[in-house]
Design an enzyme around this catalytic site. Structure first.
Site, PDB file in Angstrom:
ATOM      1  N   HIS A  84       0.853  -1.193   0.000  1.00  0.00           N
ATOM      2  CA  HIS A  84       0.000   0.000   0.000  1.00  0.00           C
ATOM      3  C   HIS A  84       0.885   1.240   0.000  1.00  0.00           C
ATOM      4  O   HIS A  84       1.884   1.291   0.714  1.00  0.00           O
ATOM      5  CB  HIS A  84      -0.905   0.002   1.242  1.00  0.00           C
ATOM      6  CG  HIS A  84      -1.881   1.137   1.243  1.00  0.00           C
ATOM      7  ND1 HIS A  84      -3.033   1.127   0.474  1.00  0.00           N
ATOM      8  CD2 HIS A  84      -1.870   2.322   1.888  1.00  0.00           C
ATOM      9  CE1 HIS A  84      -3.685   2.265   0.661  1.00  0.00           C
ATOM     10  NE2 HIS A  84      -2.999   3.012   1.515  1.00  0.00           N
ATOM     11  N   ASP A 163     -14.505   3.158   8.532  1.00  0.00           N
ATOM     12  CA  ASP A 163     -13.546   4.068   7.896  1.00  0.00           C
ATOM     13  C   ASP A 163     -14.239   4.997   6.899  1.00  0.00           C
ATOM     14  O   ASP A 163     -13.850   6.149   6.736  1.00  0.00           O
ATOM     15  CB  ASP A 163     -12.427   3.286   7.193  1.00  0.00           C
ATOM     16  CG  ASP A 163     -11.433   4.241   6.555  1.00  0.00           C
ATOM     17  OD1 ASP A 163     -10.802   5.016   7.295  1.00  0.00           O
ATOM     18  OD2 ASP A 163     -11.309   4.256   5.311  1.00  0.00           O
ATOM     19  N   ARG A 170     -13.252  13.256   8.292  1.00  0.00           N
ATOM     20  CA  ARG A 170     -11.905  13.860   8.386  1.00  0.00           C
ATOM     21  C   ARG A 170     -11.656  14.818   7.230  1.00  0.00           C
ATOM     22  O   ARG A 170     -11.066  15.883   7.393  1.00  0.00           O
ATOM     23  CB  ARG A 170     -10.845  12.742   8.367  1.00  0.00           C
ATOM     24  CG  ARG A 170     -10.756  11.984   9.680  1.00  0.00           C
ATOM     25  CD  ARG A 170      -9.949  10.722   9.516  1.00  0.00           C
ATOM     26  NE  ARG A 170      -8.585  11.005   9.109  1.00  0.00           N
ATOM     27  CZ  ARG A 170      -7.809  10.150   8.439  1.00  0.00           C
ATOM     28  NH1 ARG A 170      -8.267   8.962   8.083  1.00  0.00           N
ATOM     29  NH2 ARG A 170      -6.586  10.475   8.121  1.00  0.00           N
ATOM     30  N   SER A 185      -6.872   4.024   9.519  1.00  0.00           N
ATOM     31  CA  SER A 185      -7.659   4.042   8.287  1.00  0.00           C
ATOM     32  C   SER A 185      -7.053   3.090   7.252  1.00  0.00           C
ATOM     33  O   SER A 185      -7.752   2.276   6.637  1.00  0.00           O
ATOM     34  CB  SER A 185      -7.700   5.477   7.747  1.00  0.00           C
ATOM     35  OG  SER A 185      -8.180   5.524   6.444  1.00  0.00           O
ATOM     36  N   LYS A 189      -8.501  -1.342   6.572  1.00  0.00           N
ATOM     37  CA  LYS A 189      -8.920  -1.865   5.259  1.00  0.00           C
ATOM     38  C   LYS A 189      -7.991  -2.979   4.802  1.00  0.00           C
ATOM     39  O   LYS A 189      -8.421  -3.983   4.243  1.00  0.00           O
ATOM     40  CB  LYS A 189      -8.935  -0.724   4.234  1.00  0.00           C
ATOM     41  CG  LYS A 189     -10.074   0.262   4.481  1.00  0.00           C
ATOM     42  CD  LYS A 189     -10.020   1.456   3.559  1.00  0.00           C
ATOM     43  CE  LYS A 189      -8.895   2.396   3.910  1.00  0.00           C
ATOM     44  NZ  LYS A 189      -9.006   3.752   3.463  1.00  0.00           N
TER      45      LYS A 189
HETATM   46  N1  URA Z   1      -5.235   6.558   2.828  1.00  0.00           N
HETATM   47  C1  URA Z   1      -6.215   6.055   3.615  1.00  0.00           C
HETATM   48  O1  URA Z   1      -6.842   5.058   3.297  1.00  0.00           O
HETATM   49  N2  URA Z   1      -6.495   6.693   4.766  1.00  0.00           N
HETATM   50  C2  URA Z   1      -5.823   7.791   5.169  1.00  0.00           C
HETATM   51  O2  URA Z   1      -6.111   8.290   6.220  1.00  0.00           O
HETATM   52  C3  URA Z   1      -4.799   8.303   4.341  1.00  0.00           C
HETATM   53  C4  URA Z   1      -4.515   7.665   3.164  1.00  0.00           C
END
Ligand code: URA
Length: 436
Positions: A84, A163, A170, A185, A189
């Site tokens: 990621h 999220d 946010r 966050s 996932k």
């Molecule tokens: N990517 C995400 O999934 N969440 C974040 O807070 C920042 C980047």
């Protein structure tokens, strides 16, 4: 909610810590709506200002993961490792990396995101591939993973739903830049993908969300610690986002760059970052004894066309038009393509990723509002890197635009983002730090 939310929020506001049970209670309030928008905004701001302990961040991550479905992939025998990125300009690494490490025997169940601000998203790039489906059911996701070693999907509503609401809040409440909130966050996932290990590409530099190096390092540490506490193996690289990655910026232009790269025609920086992340994935999957062997394996698979074949197989399985592999013009093209030329001789003194990333958004290649449609064909193809010698009239970049006026305006902005000077500057290291 069992606890009174105002009491928990006030404790966080005053710098106190919350227990695992209290955090789980807050997250269930996020999902069932019993935590109101004002309360959620206040909680996020309190976390943003006062931070969280490592235990709180881990509890928040797990509660967010468990707010939805956690995939298992029990039929898949290979080790399941994902990568990621925290987000960059021209970052099309996932499209190359997934078939590359799948070719080496790793399973990559990749749930990717859409572009955010000036940064691109893998799901938007895949949408530029005619026919390619990223809305697979969990069952089909698993079948594709078993058959070709990787699958790429958009997050479904069942993955970490907490999220979704927290991220949207946010985004409009000035609480994006918080290490515990970013950590939870991202990892909520990723953990829901059912992976054994994760390699994080944490970007630092002007176009990164955590621009200063010490903030990006703190994010790396937090991601690695929380991922390990949640039971998966972690590695992280800190990579440069002070310049775009590769030459193409904009969705179908980036896909075309990936297709050329599969056949060996890959910009050096894109190749280096892809291989460096691939090495970490092979090490986590334990399919290579050390970094040297891992790199040699990846280079051979790429060179011998195995990666191209895995990419083709994935395209077939996910509904993409495989003819694009032989003819990238099938990806389509914006109606107006203009060169941005150097107006003086000298050396390319900058390739500003923030200015160029924002320009792609303004051309229609990214979103200003979450509901905006994306124009897949617009963007920029950079022809020179930092420090290249250029003459008057040399093409610095081509802009691809929907209208002539947009193309002409973009040319001026590219010339400002890629100034030419007398001093020859060189790009610093691409991989600045490793944590494993
Ligand atoms: N990517 C995400 O999934 N969440 C974040 O807070 C920042 C980047």
């Amino acid at each position: 909610m069992q606890n009174h939310p105002a009491r928990l929020i006030a404790r966080k506001r005053d710098g106190g810590a919350l227990s695992k049970a209290e955090i789980q209670d807050l997250v269930s309030g996020v999902v069932d709506g019993s935590l109101g928008d004002a309360q959620l905004g206040a909680f996020l701001m309190a976390v943003c200002c006062n931070g969280m302990t490592a235990e709180e961040t881990a509890a928040l991550t797990l509660a967010m993961r468990d707010s939805g479905r956690v995939l298992q992939h029990s039929q898949v025998t290979r080790r399941k490792i994902d990568k990621h990125s925290t987000g960059g300009v021209g970052d099309k690494v996932s499209l190359l990396l997934a078939p590359l490490v799948a070719a080496a025997g790793v399973a990559v169940p990749m749930v990717s995101g859409r572009g955010l601000g000036h940064t691109g998203g893998t799901i938007d790039k895949l949408a530029a591939l005619p026919g390619y489906r990223t809305d697979l059911t969990s069952e089909r996701f698993q079948q594709v993973l078993e058959q070709c070693g990787y699958a790429m999907v958009a997050p479904s509503a069942e993955i970490a739903p907490a999220d979704r609401r927290m991220y949207a809040t946010r985004d409009i409440s000035g609480t994006v830049e918080s290490i515990p909130l970013i950590t939870s966050s991202i990892l909520a996932k990723k953990l829901a993908e059912g992976i054994d290990g994760l390699v994080m590409d944490v970007k630092c530099g002007r176009a990164a969300f955590m621009a200063p190096e010490h903030d990006a390092v703190a994010l790396m540490e937090s991601l690695c610690a929380v991922g390990r506490a949640a039971g998966i193996e972690m590695a992280a690289l800190l990579t440069d986002m002070d310049h775009p990655l590769g030459c193409a910026l904009g969705n179908s232009l980036e896909v075309a760059e990936v297709i050329h790269a599969l056949d060996g025609n890959c910009p050096d920086d894109l190749r280096e970052v892809t291989l460096a992340l691939g090495v970490e994935m092979l090490l986590l999957a334990k399919v290579a004894p050390d970094a040297e062997h891992a790199r040699a394996t990846l280079v051979r698979l790429w060179h011998d066309g195995v990666v191209h074949r895995v990419f083709r197989h994935n395209l077939e399985l996910q509904g993409g038009d495989v003819r694009v592999l032989d003819d990238v013009s099938l990806l389509g093209r914006a109606p107006f393509v203009l060169p941005a030329e150097a107006q003086r001789a000298g050396f390319v003194a900058d390739v500003d990723p923030l200015a160029l990333g924002q320009l792609v958004v303004d051309l229609g290649g990214g979103r200003r509002q979450p509901s905006d449609a994306i124009d897949p064909h617009v963007g920029i193809v950079v022809k020179h890197v930092l420090g290249d010698a250029v003459h008057v009239g040399d093409v610095l970049a081509f802009v691809h635009a929907r209208t002539l006026a947009a193309a002409q305006a973009a040319v001026v902005r590219v010339q400002a983002a890629m100034p030419v000077g007398d001093e020859r500057r060189r790009r610093g290291p691409l991989v600045k730090r490793r944590m494993a």
